[in-house]
Each structure stands twice: as C-alpha cells, then as structure tokens.
Design an enzyme around this catalytic site. Structure first.
Site, PDB file in Angstrom:
ATOM      1  N   ASP A  13       0.828  -1.206   0.000  1.00 54.68           N
ATOM      2  CA  ASP A  13       0.000   0.000   0.000  1.00 54.68           C
ATOM      3  C   ASP A  13       0.867   1.262   0.000  1.00 54.68           C
ATOM      4  OD1 ASP A  13      -2.324   1.470   0.020  1.00 54.68           O
ATOM      5  OD2 ASP A  13      -2.604   1.352   2.188  1.00 54.68           O
TER       6      ASP A  13
ATOM      7  N   ARG B  41       0.156   7.538  -2.852  1.00 59.64           N
ATOM      8  CA  ARG B  41       0.565   8.622  -1.944  1.00 59.64           C
ATOM      9  C   ARG B  41       2.046   8.936  -2.096  1.00 59.64           C
ATOM     10  NH1 ARG B  41      -1.452   6.170   3.419  1.00 59.64           N
ATOM     11  NH2 ARG B  41      -1.540   4.282   2.140  1.00 59.64           N
TER      12      ARG B  41
ATOM     13  N   HIS C 280       3.394   3.212  -8.868  1.00 59.96           N
ATOM     14  CA  HIS C 280       3.285   1.776  -9.118  1.00 59.96           C
ATOM     15  C   HIS C 280       4.561   1.238  -9.777  1.00 59.96           C
ATOM     16  CE1 HIS C 280      -0.836   1.780  -7.826  1.00 59.96           C
ATOM     17  NE2 HIS C 280      -1.190   2.649  -8.753  1.00 59.96           N
TER      18      HIS C 280
ATOM     19  N   SER D 231      -6.671  -5.778  -5.959  1.00 61.14           N
ATOM     20  CA  SER D 231      -7.841  -6.374  -5.318  1.00 61.14           C
ATOM     21  C   SER D 231      -9.046  -6.312  -6.247  1.00 61.14           C
ATOM     22  CB  SER D 231      -8.154  -5.652  -4.007  1.00 61.14           C
ATOM     23  OG  SER D 231      -8.808  -4.433  -4.258  1.00 61.14           O
ATOM     24  N   SER D 232     -10.051  -7.114  -5.933  1.00 59.26           N
ATOM     25  CA  SER D 232     -11.282  -7.087  -6.729  1.00 59.26           C
ATOM     26  C   SER D 232     -11.973  -5.733  -6.616  1.00 59.26           C
ATOM     27  CB  SER D 232     -12.212  -8.219  -6.290  1.00 59.26           C
ATOM     28  OG  SER D 232     -12.381  -8.232  -4.884  1.00 59.26           O
TER      29      SER D 232
ATOM     30  N   TRP E 233     -10.919  -2.265  -9.232  1.00 58.79           N
ATOM     31  CA  TRP E 233     -11.522  -1.885 -10.510  1.00 58.79           C
ATOM     32  C   TRP E 233     -12.266  -0.555 -10.394  1.00 58.79           C
ATOM     33  CZ3 TRP E 233      -9.904  -4.490 -14.594  1.00 58.79           C
ATOM     34  CH2 TRP E 233      -9.509  -5.824 -14.449  1.00 58.79           C
TER      35      TRP E 233
ATOM     36  N   ARG F 214     -11.111   2.113  -9.222  1.00 58.46           N
ATOM     37  CA  ARG F 214     -10.179   3.239  -9.363  1.00 58.46           C
ATOM     38  C   ARG F 214     -10.333   3.889 -10.737  1.00 58.46           C
ATOM     39  NH1 ARG F 214      -4.526   2.284  -6.144  1.00 58.46           N
ATOM     40  NH2 ARG F 214      -5.480   1.735  -4.143  1.00 58.46           N
TER      41      ARG F 214
ATOM     42  N   LEU G 294      11.480 -20.620  -4.106  1.00 58.86           N
ATOM     43  CA  LEU G 294      10.492 -19.706  -3.531  1.00 58.86           C
ATOM     44  C   LEU G 294       9.252 -19.747  -4.396  1.00 58.86           C
ATOM     45  CD1 LEU G 294       9.671 -17.254  -1.619  1.00 58.86           C
ATOM     46  CD2 LEU G 294      10.606 -15.776  -3.425  1.00 58.86           C
TER      47      LEU G 294
END
Length: 254
Positions: A24, A28, A41, A69-70, A73, A75, A135
C-alpha cells in the site's frame, strides 16, 4: 553465514515460512513527489524485486503479494489500464529471471476479467516456472478474500451435488482444500505498508492466526532491509495458537 546470523536473531527462533504483503502507498508516494500515480506503481516494482531477493536470502518458502484487489476496478480507468499494462510488462521482463532463480510464479484471483492476452501471459509464466522450488511467489490479482471463500463454497457444493462428498463430510480441513494457497503453509506474517491498519479483504480464510505487522513507509520505500526488520519483529513474538504461555514453554523444553 546462517540466516539467523544475517537477521541478527537467536538460533532457536522459528522464521516465517510464508509472508504475505499488502503493498500500500504507491499513489501517496507519487503524490508526495508531484508525480502521476502510475509512477508510484512503477517504483513499487523495484520494491517487489528487493523483497523477493530478501525472501530468497532469508529462506522464506512462500511470498504472497496483494497486487490488485477485486475492489481496485473502482479506481480511475486510466490508472487501472496503466496497472494492467504494468502487470503485462512485468511478466515479460521478469519471467526469465524468475525461472533462472528457481522461483515459481502463482497468480491467484479471478483471472477471467483480465484480457485474453494477459491471461495467456500469466499461464505461460506459470507453466515455465511450475517446477521451481526455491520460492513460490504468489501474486494476488483481482483477488478478494470473500471471493475466495465463495468460490471455494461453490466448488465444494458442486462436488456434493455430483456425489464426490456429502454435507456431513465437510470440515474445516476439507473446506481448506478448496481455497487458494491450500497446498502452501498458512501465512505466518502479514506486512502492510502505507500506515493503514487493516487487512482489506486479503486472505481472510488463510490468515486466522497470522501475525500482523503495520509500517508507515509507503510501498516504494520498502525493501529487503525493511523486510528483515519485520521478520525480527515476528521472531520476538510468542505465537500461542490458543494455548497459554506456560504450555508453550513446557512444549519447548520437552
């Protein structure tokens, strides 16, 4: 040098096997620098690389990143389309590196909403890295914890209707096999950057006993050193799973 020595923690401390991260603060971070949101991003991709490097160095088995996240969308359309393009570019650029470093990619979420070309790229990289063992990198994209539980219930109900099980057979253990990540250890530690103190519909079923770690740093400012700090905090905690401290101490000394 041992992993415990690298992290500067006692040798008897149990390290997390599975770390989940809510990445998150990209928007910002960009806003604070008067940059477009997509710049945040893009900067966040560098943090992903650093954290993956840290997980490999510290012997973590599974890393799950909440990428989209679902609810995301909702945004602005320009930001969403930019995120999809960034995801596609990252798959192109990172596929060979993941494979070369023995890292398996596993994308969880409702992939049907993505473009056909993006779905094909995801499937291609997953197939390329399927046998890698160092991993497992789980990327939660178009994922929501409630969706995960509902899709598990739907598949379980279908198996009941088709005679593969009965309602009386259903236990927590049985249901667990229908949710995402059931073949991996449950998340031991969930990290959220950006100063928010909630899990935002992330791995709701899987994180019943996960230790939560919240940090104010925006995701682009988080790196493998930040990860090490979070792991040290985790190792300083006592995980009781419903037992008392006295019981935990007795089991440790037995």
């Amino acid at each position: 040098m041992s992993v415990h020595a690298k992290l500067n923690i006692p040798i008897d401390k149990v390290l997390p096997k599975h770390i989940a991260i809510i990445m998150d603060g990209n928007n910002r971070w960009a806003k604070a620098r008067r940059l477009p949101s997509l710049a945040g991003h893009k900067a966040g991709v560098d943090s992903v690389r650093s954290v993956i490097e840290g997980c490999v160095e510290y012997g973590i088995q599974s890393l799950t990143l909440f990428a989209f996240s679902s609810e995301n969308w909702k945004r602005p359309e320009l930001e969403v389309s930019g995120l999809m393009e960034l995801f596609s570019l990252a798959l192109n650029r990172e596929a060979k590196k993941l494979h070369k470093n023995n890292i398996r990619l596993n994308v969880i979420g409702d992939k049907s909403r993505f473009s056909e070309s993006l779905q094909k790229k995801i499937a291609k990289v997953e197939a390329l890295t399927a046998d890698n063992t160092l991993l497992t990198l789980n990327v939660a994209a178009n994922y929501g914890g409630h969706w995960d539980i509902v899709q598990a219930a739907q598949r379980l109900a279908k198996d009941c209707v088709e005679g593969r099980c009965t309602p009386e057979d259903i236990t927590e253990s049985v249901f667990d096999h229908y949710v995402m990540l059931h073949e991996q250890p449950k998340p031991d530690l969930c990290i959220r950057t950006g100063g928010e103190n909630r899990i935002s519909n992330f791995l709701v079923w899987q994180m019943a006993y996960t230790e939560l770690y919240f940090v104010d740093d925006y995701w682009p400012d988080f790196n493998k050193n930040s990860l090490a700090t979070a792991i040290r905090d985790f190792c300083a905690r006592e995980r009781r799973f419903g037992k008392t401290s006295a019981q935990i101490e007795a089991e440790a000394s037995a």
